[in-house]
Scaffold this motif. Structure first.
Motif, PDB file in Angstrom:
ATOM      1  N   LYS A  34      83.561  37.896 138.677  1.00 54.16           N
ATOM      2  CA  LYS A  34      82.832  36.925 139.485  1.00 54.16           C
ATOM      3  C   LYS A  34      81.525  37.496 140.016  1.00 54.16           C
ATOM      4  CE  LYS A  34      86.900  34.300 140.967  1.00 54.16           C
ATOM      5  NZ  LYS A  34      86.507  33.127 140.150  1.00 54.16           N
ATOM      6  N   ASN A  35      81.479  38.837 140.195  1.00 52.35           N
ATOM      7  CA  ASN A  35      80.279  39.472 140.725  1.00 52.35           C
ATOM      8  C   ASN A  35      80.035  40.807 140.023  1.00 52.35           C
ATOM      9  OD1 ASN A  35      79.637  37.661 143.154  1.00 52.35           O
ATOM     10  ND2 ASN A  35      81.774  38.215 143.535  1.00 52.35           N
ATOM     11  N   VAL A  36      78.770  41.178 139.902  1.00 49.92           N
ATOM     12  CA  VAL A  36      78.386  42.457 139.307  1.00 49.92           C
ATOM     13  C   VAL A  36      78.216  43.485 140.407  1.00 49.92           C
ATOM     14  CG1 VAL A  36      76.557  43.684 138.073  1.00 49.92           C
ATOM     15  CG2 VAL A  36      77.275  41.420 137.296  1.00 49.92           C
ATOM     16  N   ASP A  37      78.862  44.642 140.230  1.00 47.61           N
ATOM     17  CA  ASP A  37      78.751  45.732 141.195  1.00 47.61           C
ATOM     18  C   ASP A  37      78.384  46.999 140.436  1.00 47.61           C
ATOM     19  OD1 ASP A  37      78.906  47.631 143.156  1.00 47.61           O
ATOM     20  OD2 ASP A  37      80.983  47.228 143.731  1.00 47.61           O
ATOM     21  N   MET A  38      77.127  47.409 140.536  1.00 48.33           N
ATOM     22  CA  MET A  38      76.639  48.559 139.773  1.00 48.33           C
ATOM     23  C   MET A  38      77.208  49.884 140.266  1.00 48.33           C
ATOM     24  SD  MET A  38      74.759  47.276 137.430  1.00 48.33           S
ATOM     25  CE  MET A  38      73.955  48.757 136.824  1.00 48.33           C
ATOM     26  N   SER A 200      77.879  48.982 123.165  1.00 50.18           N
ATOM     27  CA  SER A 200      78.608  50.083 123.781  1.00 50.18           C
ATOM     28  C   SER A 200      79.631  49.535 124.766  1.00 50.18           C
ATOM     29  CB  SER A 200      77.641  51.018 124.524  1.00 50.18           C
ATOM     30  OG  SER A 200      76.704  51.568 123.626  1.00 50.18           O
ATOM     31  N   PHE A 201      80.820  50.107 124.718  1.00 50.34           N
ATOM     32  CA  PHE A 201      81.870  49.677 125.642  1.00 50.34           C
ATOM     33  C   PHE A 201      81.694  50.403 126.968  1.00 50.34           C
ATOM     34  CE2 PHE A 201      83.498  48.243 121.646  1.00 50.34           C
ATOM     35  CZ  PHE A 201      84.150  47.066 121.965  1.00 50.34           C
ATOM     36  N   THR A 202      80.748  49.881 127.743  1.00 51.11           N
ATOM     37  CA  THR A 202      80.470  50.345 129.094  1.00 51.11           C
ATOM     38  C   THR A 202      80.424  49.114 129.991  1.00 51.11           C
ATOM     39  OG1 THR A 202      78.058  50.164 128.905  1.00 51.11           O
ATOM     40  CG2 THR A 202      79.070  52.231 128.168  1.00 51.11           C
ATOM     41  N   GLN A 203      80.617  49.311 131.286  1.00 45.11           N
ATOM     42  CA  GLN A 203      80.582  48.156 132.182  1.00 45.11           C
ATOM     43  C   GLN A 203      79.190  47.541 132.204  1.00 45.11           C
ATOM     44  OE1 GLN A 203      83.259  46.592 133.680  1.00 45.11           O
ATOM     45  NE2 GLN A 203      81.665  45.047 133.966  1.00 45.11           N
ATOM     46  N   GLY A 204      78.166  48.367 131.975  1.00 43.02           N
ATOM     47  CA  GLY A 204      76.812  47.829 131.915  1.00 43.02           C
ATOM     48  C   GLY A 204      76.667  46.764 130.844  1.00 43.02           C
ATOM     49  N   MET A 205      77.223  47.015 129.661  1.00 43.83           N
ATOM     50  CA  MET A 205      77.200  46.029 128.585  1.00 43.83           C
ATOM     51  C   MET A 205      78.072  44.823 128.938  1.00 43.83           C
ATOM     52  SD  MET A 205      75.460  46.385 125.729  1.00 43.83           S
ATOM     53  CE  MET A 205      74.657  47.578 124.633  1.00 43.83           C
ATOM     54  N   PHE A 206      79.221  45.085 129.539  1.00 44.91           N
ATOM     55  CA  PHE A 206      80.124  43.999 129.892  1.00 44.91           C
ATOM     56  C   PHE A 206      79.574  43.146 131.033  1.00 44.91           C
ATOM     57  CE2 PHE A 206      82.924  45.233 126.781  1.00 44.91           C
ATOM     58  CZ  PHE A 206      84.183  44.662 126.873  1.00 44.91           C
ATOM     59  N   ASP A 207      78.702  43.728 131.878  1.00 42.87           N
ATOM     60  CA  ASP A 207      78.063  42.938 132.925  1.00 42.87           C
ATOM     61  C   ASP A 207      77.232  41.802 132.326  1.00 42.87           C
ATOM     62  OD1 ASP A 207      79.144  44.369 135.019  1.00 42.87           O
ATOM     63  OD2 ASP A 207      77.386  45.654 135.298  1.00 42.87           O
ATOM     64  N   VAL A 208      76.612  42.066 131.190  1.00 42.15           N
ATOM     65  CA  VAL A 208      75.758  41.064 130.542  1.00 42.15           C
ATOM     66  C   VAL A 208      76.566  39.828 130.164  1.00 42.15           C
ATOM     67  CG1 VAL A 208      74.241  40.604 128.573  1.00 42.15           C
ATOM     68  CG2 VAL A 208      74.193  42.849 129.688  1.00 42.15           C
TER      69      VAL A 208
END
Length: 249
Positions: A34-38, A200-208
Protein backbone atom coordinates in the motif's frame (compact mmCIF):
# COMPACT_ATOMS: atom_id res chain seq x y z
CA UNK A 1 12.26 -51.94 -28.93
CA UNK A 2 14.43 -48.83 -28.91
CA UNK A 3 12.47 -47.29 -31.77
CA UNK A 4 9.19 -48.01 -30.01
CA UNK A 5 10.44 -46.45 -26.75
CA UNK A 6 11.59 -43.34 -28.60
CA UNK A 7 8.15 -42.99 -30.18
CA UNK A 8 6.48 -43.39 -26.79
CA UNK A 9 8.77 -40.74 -25.25
CA UNK A 10 8.08 -38.33 -28.12
CA UNK A 11 4.33 -38.91 -27.80
CA UNK A 12 4.51 -38.37 -24.04
CA UNK A 13 6.30 -35.04 -24.40
CA UNK A 14 3.86 -33.95 -27.11
CA UNK A 15 0.91 -34.89 -24.89
CA UNK A 16 2.39 -32.84 -22.03
CA UNK A 17 2.77 -29.86 -24.34
CA UNK A 18 -0.80 -30.14 -25.60
CA UNK A 19 -2.20 -30.46 -22.11
CA UNK A 20 -0.22 -27.44 -20.98
CA UNK A 21 -1.43 -25.48 -23.98
CA UNK A 22 -5.01 -25.93 -22.77
CA UNK A 23 -4.15 -24.86 -19.23
CA UNK A 24 -4.56 -21.36 -17.88
CA UNK A 25 -1.63 -19.20 -16.88
CA UNK A 26 -0.60 -19.92 -13.32
CA UNK A 27 -1.59 -17.22 -10.85
CA UNK A 28 1.12 -14.60 -10.11
CA UNK A 29 2.62 -14.91 -6.63
CA UNK A 30 3.68 -11.33 -5.82
CA UNK A 31 1.68 -9.57 -3.10
CA UNK A 32 0.79 -5.86 -3.38
CA UNK A 33 1.94 -3.09 -1.03
CA UNK A 34 0.00 0.00 0.00
CA UNK A 35 2.96 2.32 0.63
CA UNK A 36 6.60 2.58 -0.46
CA UNK A 37 9.18 2.73 2.32
CA UNK A 38 12.74 3.19 1.07
CA UNK A 39 14.20 2.58 4.54
CA UNK A 40 12.81 -0.92 5.00
CA UNK A 41 12.46 -4.09 3.02
CA UNK A 42 14.93 -5.64 0.62
CA UNK A 43 16.69 -2.40 -0.40
CA UNK A 44 20.46 -2.24 -0.71
CA UNK A 45 20.39 0.78 1.62
CA UNK A 46 19.48 -1.67 4.39
CA UNK A 47 23.01 -3.12 4.23
CA UNK A 48 24.22 0.11 5.83
CA UNK A 49 22.97 -1.25 9.14
CA UNK A 50 26.06 -3.45 9.33
CA UNK A 51 29.76 -2.58 9.40
CA UNK A 52 30.94 -2.48 5.75
CA UNK A 53 34.57 -3.07 6.73
CA UNK A 54 37.57 -1.40 5.15
CA UNK A 55 37.03 -2.84 1.67
CA UNK A 56 34.27 -2.62 -0.89
CA UNK A 57 33.92 -5.98 -2.63
CA UNK A 58 31.27 -6.87 -5.20
CA UNK A 59 30.94 -10.27 -6.84
CA UNK A 60 29.21 -11.16 -10.10
CA UNK A 61 28.13 -14.75 -10.72
CA UNK A 62 27.43 -15.55 -14.36
CA UNK A 63 25.25 -18.18 -15.99
CA UNK A 64 26.08 -21.55 -17.47
CA UNK A 65 24.02 -24.14 -15.62
CA UNK A 66 25.52 -26.33 -12.93
CA UNK A 67 29.05 -25.48 -14.10
CA UNK A 68 28.41 -21.82 -13.33
CA UNK A 69 27.00 -22.77 -9.93
CA UNK A 70 30.10 -24.88 -9.21
CA UNK A 71 32.46 -22.10 -10.31
CA UNK A 72 30.77 -19.51 -8.10
CA UNK A 73 30.81 -21.97 -5.20
CA UNK A 74 34.55 -22.46 -5.69
CA UNK A 75 35.01 -18.68 -5.60
CA UNK A 76 33.21 -18.51 -2.26
CA UNK A 77 35.43 -21.28 -0.91
CA UNK A 78 38.57 -19.46 -1.99
CA UNK A 79 37.39 -16.17 -0.46
CA UNK A 80 36.58 -18.03 2.75
CA UNK A 81 40.10 -19.48 2.90
CA UNK A 82 41.89 -16.21 2.05
CA UNK A 83 42.55 -13.75 4.87
CA UNK A 84 43.35 -10.04 4.76
CA UNK A 85 44.06 -7.27 7.25
CA UNK A 86 41.06 -5.14 8.11
CA UNK A 87 40.56 -2.80 11.08
CA UNK A 88 43.67 -4.10 12.86
CA UNK A 89 42.59 -7.72 12.60
CA UNK A 90 42.75 -10.66 10.21
CA UNK A 91 39.46 -11.51 8.53
CA UNK A 92 38.27 -13.67 5.68
CA UNK A 93 37.88 -11.88 2.36
CA UNK A 94 34.41 -13.44 2.22
CA UNK A 95 33.37 -11.47 5.31
CA UNK A 96 34.06 -8.19 3.50
CA UNK A 97 31.90 -8.97 0.45
CA UNK A 98 29.18 -6.32 0.20
CA UNK A 99 27.08 -7.41 -2.79
CA UNK A 100 26.62 -10.42 -5.04
CA UNK A 101 24.89 -9.97 -8.39
CA UNK A 102 23.91 -13.14 -10.21
CA UNK A 103 22.14 -14.66 -13.16
CA UNK A 104 21.07 -18.16 -14.18
CA UNK A 105 23.26 -20.92 -12.71
CA UNK A 106 25.13 -18.42 -10.56
CA UNK A 107 21.85 -17.42 -8.91
CA UNK A 108 21.56 -20.82 -7.21
CA UNK A 109 24.86 -20.26 -5.38
CA UNK A 110 24.18 -16.59 -4.61
CA UNK A 111 20.70 -17.29 -3.24
CA UNK A 112 21.83 -20.27 -1.20
CA UNK A 113 24.67 -18.30 0.37
CA UNK A 114 22.38 -15.35 1.04
CA UNK A 115 19.91 -17.59 2.85
CA UNK A 116 22.18 -20.02 4.70
CA UNK A 117 25.57 -18.30 4.98
CA UNK A 118 28.49 -20.60 5.80
CA UNK A 119 26.16 -23.61 5.85
CA UNK A 120 26.71 -23.60 2.11
CA UNK A 121 30.13 -25.18 2.70
CA UNK A 122 28.57 -28.10 4.56
CA UNK A 123 25.76 -29.22 2.28
CA UNK A 124 25.53 -27.26 -1.01
CA UNK A 125 27.33 -29.98 -2.95
CA UNK A 126 24.98 -32.71 -1.76
CA UNK A 127 21.85 -30.56 -1.94
CA UNK A 128 22.46 -29.17 -5.43
CA UNK A 129 25.81 -29.58 -7.20
CA UNK A 130 25.91 -33.38 -7.09
CA UNK A 131 22.22 -33.81 -7.85
CA UNK A 132 20.88 -34.56 -11.33
CA UNK A 133 18.51 -31.61 -11.35
CA UNK A 134 17.77 -31.98 -15.05
CA UNK A 135 17.06 -35.69 -14.62
CA UNK A 136 14.71 -35.01 -11.73
CA UNK A 137 12.75 -32.43 -13.72
CA UNK A 138 12.46 -34.79 -16.69
CA UNK A 139 11.16 -37.59 -14.47
CA UNK A 140 8.58 -35.24 -12.99
CA UNK A 141 7.60 -34.11 -16.48
CA UNK A 142 6.84 -37.73 -17.43
CA UNK A 143 4.86 -38.36 -14.25
CA UNK A 144 1.09 -38.75 -14.95
CA UNK A 145 0.40 -36.61 -11.87
CA UNK A 146 2.09 -33.70 -13.66
CA UNK A 147 -0.21 -34.18 -16.69
CA UNK A 148 -3.25 -34.07 -14.41
CA UNK A 149 -2.13 -30.91 -12.63
CA UNK A 150 -1.15 -29.31 -15.93
CA UNK A 151 -4.51 -30.03 -17.54
CA UNK A 152 -6.71 -28.85 -14.67
CA UNK A 153 -4.76 -26.30 -12.61
CA UNK A 154 -2.40 -24.56 -15.02
CA UNK A 155 0.60 -26.19 -13.35
CA UNK A 156 3.27 -25.87 -16.08
CA UNK A 157 6.95 -26.80 -16.43
CA UNK A 158 8.06 -23.58 -14.76
CA UNK A 159 5.82 -24.16 -11.74
CA UNK A 160 7.17 -27.71 -11.56
CA UNK A 161 10.72 -26.32 -11.39
CA UNK A 162 9.72 -23.70 -8.79
CA UNK A 163 8.14 -26.36 -6.61
CA UNK A 164 11.18 -28.64 -6.83
CA UNK A 165 13.70 -25.87 -6.10
CA UNK A 166 11.55 -24.57 -3.24
CA UNK A 167 11.27 -27.96 -1.54
CA UNK A 168 14.64 -29.55 -2.27
CA UNK A 169 17.02 -26.57 -2.28
CA UNK A 170 15.67 -23.37 -0.75
CA UNK A 171 13.36 -24.92 1.90
CA UNK A 172 10.43 -22.57 1.36
CA UNK A 173 12.44 -19.43 2.08
CA UNK A 174 11.43 -15.94 0.93
CA UNK A 175 13.46 -12.76 0.52
CA UNK A 176 12.59 -11.84 4.10
CA UNK A 177 14.86 -14.72 5.15
CA UNK A 178 17.97 -13.22 3.50
CA UNK A 179 19.81 -11.40 6.31
CA UNK A 180 21.25 -8.43 4.41
CA UNK A 181 22.00 -6.72 7.71
CA UNK A 182 24.62 -9.41 8.41
CA UNK A 183 25.68 -10.64 4.99
CA UNK A 184 26.04 -9.37 1.43
CA UNK A 185 23.18 -7.94 -0.56
CA UNK A 186 22.07 -10.64 -3.02
CA UNK A 187 20.80 -9.29 -6.35
CA UNK A 188 19.19 -12.01 -8.47
CA UNK A 189 18.71 -10.90 -12.07
CA UNK A 190 16.38 -12.03 -14.83
CA UNK A 191 15.18 -10.65 -18.16
CA UNK A 192 11.88 -8.83 -18.62
CA UNK A 193 10.67 -10.48 -21.85
CA UNK A 194 8.20 -7.67 -22.53
CA UNK A 195 10.99 -5.12 -22.92
CA UNK A 196 14.18 -7.18 -23.22
CA UNK A 197 15.67 -5.38 -20.22
CA UNK A 198 17.17 -6.58 -16.96
CA UNK A 199 14.86 -7.15 -14.03
CA UNK A 200 16.45 -7.40 -10.59
CA UNK A 201 14.69 -8.99 -7.65
CA UNK A 202 15.13 -6.08 -5.27
CA UNK A 203 12.49 -4.10 -3.40
CA UNK A 204 13.45 -1.10 -5.51
CA UNK A 205 12.26 -2.92 -8.64
CA UNK A 206 9.20 -4.25 -6.84
CA UNK A 207 8.32 -0.72 -5.68
CA UNK A 208 7.75 0.20 -9.33
CA UNK A 209 5.01 -2.43 -9.57
CA UNK A 210 3.79 -1.75 -5.99
CA UNK A 211 4.63 -5.24 -4.83
CA UNK A 212 6.16 -6.80 -1.72
CA UNK A 213 9.41 -8.70 -2.33
CA UNK A 214 9.73 -9.86 1.28
CA UNK A 215 6.99 -12.46 0.80
CA UNK A 216 8.24 -13.56 -2.62
CA UNK A 217 9.73 -17.03 -2.96
CA UNK A 218 13.50 -17.15 -3.51
CA UNK A 219 13.00 -20.33 -5.55
CA UNK A 220 10.65 -18.44 -7.88
CA UNK A 221 13.20 -15.66 -8.41
CA UNK A 222 15.98 -18.17 -9.13
CA UNK A 223 13.70 -19.98 -11.58
CA UNK A 224 13.05 -16.71 -13.40
CA UNK A 225 16.79 -16.09 -13.50
CA UNK A 226 17.71 -19.54 -14.80
CA UNK A 227 14.78 -20.74 -16.94
CA UNK A 228 15.45 -21.08 -20.68
CA UNK A 229 12.83 -19.31 -22.84
CA UNK A 230 10.50 -21.62 -24.81
CA UNK A 231 11.61 -24.65 -22.77
CA UNK A 232 10.10 -22.97 -19.68
CA UNK A 233 7.15 -20.55 -19.71
CA UNK A 234 8.09 -17.22 -18.11
CA UNK A 235 7.47 -16.31 -14.50
CA UNK A 236 4.55 -13.87 -14.44
CA UNK A 237 4.31 -10.92 -12.02
CA UNK A 238 1.15 -8.95 -11.31
CA UNK A 239 1.63 -5.23 -11.96
CA UNK A 240 0.01 -3.32 -9.06
CA UNK A 241 1.43 0.03 -10.21
CA UNK A 242 -0.60 3.01 -9.06
CA UNK A 243 -1.74 1.36 -5.84
CA UNK A 244 1.10 2.43 -3.52
CA UNK A 245 1.77 6.08 -4.31
CA UNK A 246 5.04 5.36 -6.13
CA UNK A 247 6.01 8.22 -8.46
CA UNK A 248 8.22 7.25 -11.42
CA UNK A 249 8.81 10.86 -12.47
Amino acid sequence: MLYTNVKILALTILTCSLLQGCASIYKPKNDPIKNVDMNSGYHIIATQRRDPGEHRIALSFSGGGTRAAALSYGILQELRDTQIDSADSRIRVLDDVDTISSVSGGSFTAAYYGLFGDKIFDDYESVFLRQSVQGTLIRQLLNPLYWWRSAFTGFDRTEMAVEYYDQAIFKGKTFADIRIDKGPFIEINATDLSSGTRFSFTQGMFDVICSDLSTFSVARAVTASSAVPVAFPPIVLQNHAGECGFDVT
